[in-house]
Design a protein around this motif. Sequence first.
Motif, PDB file in Angstrom:
ATOM      1  N   THR A  81      27.339  63.011  30.400  1.00 47.64           N
ATOM      2  CA  THR A  81      27.971  64.248  29.987  1.00 47.64           C
ATOM      3  C   THR A  81      27.167  65.507  30.281  1.00 47.64           C
ATOM      4  O   THR A  81      26.082  65.450  30.751  1.00 47.64           O
ATOM      5  N   GLY A  82      27.644  66.735  29.962  1.00 46.41           N
ATOM      6  CA  GLY A  82      26.984  68.016  30.224  1.00 46.41           C
ATOM      7  C   GLY A  82      27.723  69.183  29.587  1.00 46.41           C
ATOM      8  O   GLY A  82      28.815  69.015  29.117  1.00 46.41           O
ATOM      9  N   ALA A  83      27.182  70.390  29.521  1.00 42.50           N
ATOM     10  CA  ALA A  83      27.781  71.494  28.778  1.00 42.50           C
ATOM     11  C   ALA A  83      29.010  72.065  29.452  1.00 42.50           C
ATOM     12  O   ALA A  83      29.997  72.363  28.812  1.00 42.50           O
ATOM     13  N   PRO A  98      27.793  64.194  18.789  1.00 37.65           N
ATOM     14  CA  PRO A  98      28.651  64.825  19.805  1.00 37.65           C
ATOM     15  C   PRO A  98      27.847  65.158  21.062  1.00 37.65           C
ATOM     16  O   PRO A  98      26.728  65.660  20.981  1.00 37.65           O
ATOM     17  N   HIS A  99      28.414  64.889  22.216  1.00 34.37           N
ATOM     18  CA  HIS A  99      27.740  65.168  23.481  1.00 34.37           C
ATOM     19  C   HIS A  99      28.794  65.336  24.572  1.00 34.37           C
ATOM     20  O   HIS A  99      29.931  64.905  24.447  1.00 34.37           O
ATOM     21  N   SER A 100      28.396  66.010  25.643  1.00 32.54           N
ATOM     22  CA  SER A 100      29.253  66.160  26.814  1.00 32.54           C
ATOM     23  C   SER A 100      28.373  65.918  28.021  1.00 32.54           C
ATOM     24  O   SER A 100      27.179  65.650  27.888  1.00 32.54           O
ATOM     25  N   GLY A 101      28.938  65.985  29.231  1.00 30.02           N
ATOM     26  CA  GLY A 101      28.063  65.701  30.362  1.00 30.02           C
ATOM     27  C   GLY A 101      28.648  65.941  31.740  1.00 30.02           C
ATOM     28  O   GLY A 101      29.817  66.273  31.888  1.00 30.02           O
ATOM     29  N   ASP A 134      32.910  64.400  41.451  1.00 29.50           N
ATOM     30  CA  ASP A 134      32.180  65.166  40.444  1.00 29.50           C
ATOM     31  C   ASP A 134      32.991  65.131  39.157  1.00 29.50           C
ATOM     32  O   ASP A 134      34.193  65.430  39.154  1.00 29.50           O
ATOM     33  N   THR A 135      32.331  64.768  38.056  1.00 29.34           N
ATOM     34  CA  THR A 135      33.066  64.520  36.824  1.00 29.34           C
ATOM     35  C   THR A 135      32.396  65.199  35.636  1.00 29.34           C
ATOM     36  O   THR A 135      31.191  65.069  35.440  1.00 29.34           O
ATOM     37  N   PHE A 136      33.200  65.934  34.866  1.00 22.66           N
ATOM     38  CA  PHE A 136      32.737  66.547  33.627  1.00 22.66           C
ATOM     39  C   PHE A 136      33.349  65.778  32.459  1.00 22.66           C
ATOM     40  O   PHE A 136      34.554  65.592  32.388  1.00 22.66           O
TER      41      PHE A 136
END
Length: 272
Positions: free
Chosen positions: A4-6, A92-95, A47-49
């Motif tokens: 994950t990412g912001a 909680p996280h993103s990426g 490319d994946t968010f």
Amino acid sequence: MRPTGAAPRAAGAQGGAAERRRLPSYAAGEIEVPFVALPSAEVIPRDTFWEEHSHPTHELLWNQRGSSSVTVGARVWTITPVLGLWIPAGAPHSGWTPAGTWHRAVQFGIHAVPSISERPVAVGITRLLRLLLDRLGAEDLTPSERARTEAMVLDLLAPAENELLLRIPESPLLAPIVEAVRADPADGTPLAVWAERLGVSTRTLTRAFHAETGLGFSRWLAAARVQQAIGMLARGEGIEEVAESVGYHSASAFGAAFRRVTGMSPARFRDQ
């Protein structure tokens, strides 16, 4: 999760439309799982968010190939084949995961596995740990073989001494600097020039960086540049080209900065 990412740009997107994946958010243990450790693997085609989410299980992320990033609040961890990330259940996280990354993950049931940390923390992916995690993916393991393999995996899980972590300042004062550097790591605008543009003293900016990141501007800039360089090295780009792209006038200067942040040379990192 998966990696994950912001936001795509902040996490290192290379341009073009990225795939966005949504996963649900669960509290720790909200869903009971029958397994101790459940591995998964995927070669990311685009490319994946990964939008912010959380799991009822603990999660270990690493990459068989390539680098990706995970964002928790204002902290961005870089994930590589030798440095993974432990994410406690419910966090909680993103990426962000670039195309071509061979992504690996293991979910751990909280009923059987205590978290190795109360917060996300880097984990060294040694050759032995990698082999054991590979073995967990085998479909022909007997229950006793699986239990022994899981026990050995749990014995090896521990926070790493170093982590590829970039703290992102969140104050409005520093936002223009952060945006410029993350958009172009080669931006060499001196802090004195930024101070003049923002109408404050260099001392004020220095104090703000220390307060929010624990680093002065120069060290924070080096960490941001190295984070970008890691993705480029993982894609097989040459060291001199990477050095120039992230703002260093020579491969030797880039190598010194890279070693200070990661503990190894760019060549050794790329080989690993």
